[in-house]
Design a protein around this motif. Structure first.
Motif, PDB file in Angstrom:
ATOM      1  N   SER A 263      38.665  33.197  37.943  1.00 62.92           N
ATOM      2  CA  SER A 263      39.978  33.808  37.712  1.00 62.92           C
ATOM      3  C   SER A 263      40.431  34.660  38.889  1.00 62.92           C
ATOM      4  O   SER A 263      41.637  34.917  39.050  1.00 62.92           O
ATOM      5  CB  SER A 263      39.950  34.662  36.441  1.00 62.92           C
ATOM      6  OG  SER A 263      39.227  35.869  36.645  1.00 62.92           O
ATOM      7  N   ARG A 264      39.493  35.096  39.699  1.00 59.38           N
ATOM      8  CA  ARG A 264      39.842  35.880  40.882  1.00 59.38           C
ATOM      9  C   ARG A 264      40.237  34.997  42.059  1.00 59.38           C
ATOM     10  O   ARG A 264      40.907  35.456  42.995  1.00 59.38           O
ATOM     11  CB  ARG A 264      38.665  36.764  41.281  1.00 59.38           C
ATOM     12  CG  ARG A 264      38.364  37.886  40.289  1.00 59.38           C
ATOM     13  CD  ARG A 264      37.040  38.545  40.580  1.00 59.38           C
ATOM     14  NE  ARG A 264      36.797  39.689  39.703  1.00 59.38           N
ATOM     15  CZ  ARG A 264      35.608  40.234  39.507  1.00 59.38           C
ATOM     16  NH1 ARG A 264      34.539  39.751  40.147  1.00 59.38           N
ATOM     17  NH2 ARG A 264      35.471  41.258  38.683  1.00 59.38           N
ATOM     18  N   LYS A 267      44.844  30.769  41.930  1.00 55.88           N
ATOM     19  CA  LYS A 267      46.147  31.436  41.978  1.00 55.88           C
ATOM     20  C   LYS A 267      47.209  30.620  41.254  1.00 55.88           C
ATOM     21  O   LYS A 267      47.202  29.386  41.293  1.00 55.88           O
ATOM     22  CB  LYS A 267      46.577  31.675  43.429  1.00 55.88           C
ATOM     23  CG  LYS A 267      45.732  32.721  44.146  1.00 55.88           C
ATOM     24  CD  LYS A 267      46.294  33.037  45.529  1.00 55.88           C
ATOM     25  CE  LYS A 267      45.485  34.153  46.191  1.00 55.88           C
ATOM     26  NZ  LYS A 267      46.026  34.502  47.525  1.00 55.88           N
ATOM     27  N   VAL A 271      49.670  34.638  42.570  1.00 56.37           N
ATOM     28  CA  VAL A 271      48.712  35.709  42.298  1.00 56.37           C
ATOM     29  C   VAL A 271      47.498  35.124  41.586  1.00 56.37           C
ATOM     30  O   VAL A 271      47.595  34.082  40.909  1.00 56.37           O
ATOM     31  CB  VAL A 271      49.327  36.823  41.432  1.00 56.37           C
ATOM     32  CG1 VAL A 271      50.478  37.490  42.145  1.00 56.37           C
ATOM     33  CG2 VAL A 271      49.777  36.263  40.080  1.00 56.37           C
ATOM     34  N   GLY A 274      43.476  35.953  37.221  1.00 56.73           N
ATOM     35  CA  GLY A 274      42.790  37.083  36.614  1.00 56.73           C
ATOM     36  C   GLY A 274      43.668  38.318  36.488  1.00 56.73           C
ATOM     37  O   GLY A 274      43.301  39.266  35.787  1.00 56.73           O
ATOM     38  N   LYS A 275      44.824  38.295  37.133  1.00 53.98           N
ATOM     39  CA  LYS A 275      45.759  39.420  37.027  1.00 53.98           C
ATOM     40  C   LYS A 275      46.559  39.356  35.723  1.00 53.98           C
ATOM     41  O   LYS A 275      47.146  40.356  35.316  1.00 53.98           O
ATOM     42  CB  LYS A 275      46.733  39.401  38.216  1.00 53.98           C
ATOM     43  CG  LYS A 275      46.106  39.672  39.566  1.00 53.98           C
ATOM     44  CD  LYS A 275      45.716  41.133  39.730  1.00 53.98           C
ATOM     45  CE  LYS A 275      45.232  41.420  41.144  1.00 53.98           C
ATOM     46  NZ  LYS A 275      44.844  42.844  41.310  1.00 53.98           N
ATOM     47  N   PHE A 276      46.583  38.186  35.092  1.00 54.00           N
ATOM     48  CA  PHE A 276      47.361  38.036  33.866  1.00 54.00           C
ATOM     49  C   PHE A 276      46.614  38.707  32.711  1.00 54.00           C
ATOM     50  O   PHE A 276      45.459  38.380  32.421  1.00 54.00           O
ATOM     51  CB  PHE A 276      47.616  36.571  33.553  1.00 54.00           C
ATOM     52  CG  PHE A 276      48.353  35.830  34.656  1.00 54.00           C
ATOM     53  CD1 PHE A 276      49.311  36.473  35.407  1.00 54.00           C
ATOM     54  CD2 PHE A 276      48.061  34.511  34.925  1.00 54.00           C
ATOM     55  CE1 PHE A 276      49.982  35.799  36.423  1.00 54.00           C
ATOM     56  CE2 PHE A 276      48.723  33.836  35.928  1.00 54.00           C
ATOM     57  CZ  PHE A 276      49.694  34.480  36.685  1.00 54.00           C
ATOM     58  N   GLN A 277      47.303  39.586  32.028  1.00 54.61           N
ATOM     59  CA  GLN A 277      46.632  40.399  31.002  1.00 54.61           C
ATOM     60  C   GLN A 277      46.077  39.558  29.862  1.00 54.61           C
ATOM     61  O   GLN A 277      45.008  39.840  29.325  1.00 54.61           O
ATOM     62  CB  GLN A 277      47.598  41.446  30.460  1.00 54.61           C
ATOM     63  CG  GLN A 277      46.915  42.532  29.641  1.00 54.61           C
ATOM     64  CD  GLN A 277      47.871  43.641  29.257  1.00 54.61           C
ATOM     65  OE1 GLN A 277      48.943  43.376  28.719  1.00 54.61           O
ATOM     66  NE2 GLN A 277      47.493  44.879  29.547  1.00 54.61           N
ATOM     67  N   GLN A 280      42.793  38.327  30.880  1.00 53.54           N
ATOM     68  CA  GLN A 280      41.836  39.437  30.902  1.00 53.54           C
ATOM     69  C   GLN A 280      41.308  39.708  29.493  1.00 53.54           C
ATOM     70  O   GLN A 280      40.102  39.920  29.296  1.00 53.54           O
ATOM     71  CB  GLN A 280      42.504  40.688  31.465  1.00 53.54           C
ATOM     72  CG  GLN A 280      42.865  40.599  32.944  1.00 53.54           C
ATOM     73  CD  GLN A 280      43.621  41.820  33.428  1.00 53.54           C
ATOM     74  OE1 GLN A 280      43.916  42.731  32.643  1.00 53.54           O
ATOM     75  NE2 GLN A 280      43.959  41.836  34.711  1.00 53.54           N
TER      76      GLN A 280
END
Length: 376
Positions: A263-264, A267, A271, A274-277, A280
């Motif tokens: 997830s890191r 993209k 982005v 992993g930035k998507f809540q 997470q």
């Protein structure tokens, strides 16, 4: 209660973790699984040299005085690397029968071979119509002089293509599903009348359909009491369940770590995903399922020496919780990886397959839920 491992256990864990990490990487495992042999005998020999195969056995039997907790540590590390070598059927299952009910002569003959790696065992207990009922047996063992003659069919005998011996459950008396009349035998895999159909399993191991056609075995092939072995079989099966739960914990831990790492890197819309809540939250749920599974595995392992009813209920409760968690973690990992997660190019697909099989091995969630309720 002290949940800390001993210094010796931590050393074993560290050494085994290093072995799996350095000699059981993803590409090496895939090559071994796809080879004609399907496993790495040199790894088995190395495990024997390191004393791993002898850990759960008493010093009197040639082992190192460990027990179920030591087997749990080993299985967890094996789960992290998806190790296919037959530790469970050989050490946990066959070794369990011998520890609990083997005669002095049987323990001397068989446990010594397990500890030094010269013998490999498979547990032939499941039958095509058994539906996880350990007493539902059509395989028979009839008296013949001082020995017995076995006839029947055992299904999905994991590790049988590699085994030197089979531990076989058979009915010596009684009806097909009666609790009385179940016996256990050790049979040489190359005995006359033993016929195997070998095949690879979806999770990378090897198994066999094993047919017994008038297989003669001597009297000393019988382990435990003739016709009264079902409680013994259930005890060993519960020990196998606890070990499988530990393996599932190891596999879930790695599957979660792989998913977080992916997830890191992956993209979307410029982005990392992993930035998507929402993702997470899903990965936190995966971690929560893993942590709960570790707790239940510890409980099941520590309760293996409890009274029979308590042992059974705890083992079934653990299998239900870990079965649900394994399925959830595996499916979430694939969802977050996307379609490529199911390809052979990524290791996560193999973790998903193993976790899926683990959820049903030695009884699925529904079976153990019913068993747990029946013992209430």
């Amino acid at each position: 209660m002290d949940f800390n491992f001993t210094e010796e256990q931590e050393m074993v864990r560290d050494g085994l973790s290093r072995l799996v990490r350095e000699q059981y990487d993803w590409e090496t495992r895939r090559s071994a699984v796809e080879s004609d042999a399907g496993w790495r005998p040199e790894i088995w020999a190395q495990l024997a040299e390191l004393g791993i195969l002898g850990m759960p056995f008493s010093e009197e039997d040639g082992g190192f005085g460990g027990g179920a907790v030591d087997a749990m540590i080993v299985m967890e590390e094996f789960g992290k690397g998806l190790v296919v070598e037959p530790f469970l059927p050989t050490v946990v299952c066959a070794g369990g029968f011998l520890k609990h009910a083997g005669t002095d002569a049987q323990r001397e003959e068989h446990i010594g071979g397990i500890v030094d790696g010269s013998r490999v065992y498979a547990f032939a207990y499941a039958e095509p119509r058994g539906r996880y009922d350990l007493a539902d047996l059509q395989t028979t063992a009839k008296k013949d002089g001082d020995g017995y003659v076995l006839n029947g069919h055992k299904a999905v005998v994991v590790g049988a293509p590699w085994a030197s011996h089979l531990v076989v459950t058979a009915r010596t008396s009684g009806g097909q599903r009666e609790r009385d009349g179940v016996s256990v035998f050790v049979v040489a895999n190359d005995a006359e009348g033993v016929v195997r159909r070998d095949y690879p399993t979806v999770d990378g191991r090897r198994a066999s359909e094993v047919y017994f056609e008038n297989v003669s075995v001597p009297a000393d092939a019988l382990i435990g009491e003739e016709g009264g072995a079902l409680p013994l079989v259930e005890q060993v099966a519960d020990e196998a369940v606890a070990a499988l739960c530990a393996e599932a914990c190891g596999a879930m831990k790695v599957a979660h770590a792989m998913t977080v790492d992916y997830s890191r890197q992956r993209k979307q819309f410029g982005v990392p995903i992993g930035k998507f809540q929402v993702l997470q939250h899903r990965m936190v749920d995966m971690f929560t399922e893993y942590e709960q599974s570790v707790s239940m595995t510890y409980l099941a392992t520590l309760k293996l020496d409890a009274p029979e009813k308590e042992r059974k209920r705890t083992a079934s409760a653990a299998k239900v919780r870990i079965g649900q968690a394994a399925r959830f973690v595996g499916q979430e990992a694939i969802q977050i990886h996307g379609g490529m997660g199911m390809t052979d190019e990524l290791a996560i697909g193999s973790y998903f397959k193993r976790l899926t099989i683990l959820s049903s091995e030695f009884g699925d969630v529904d079976h153990h839920m019913k068993r747990h309720i029946a013992l209430a």
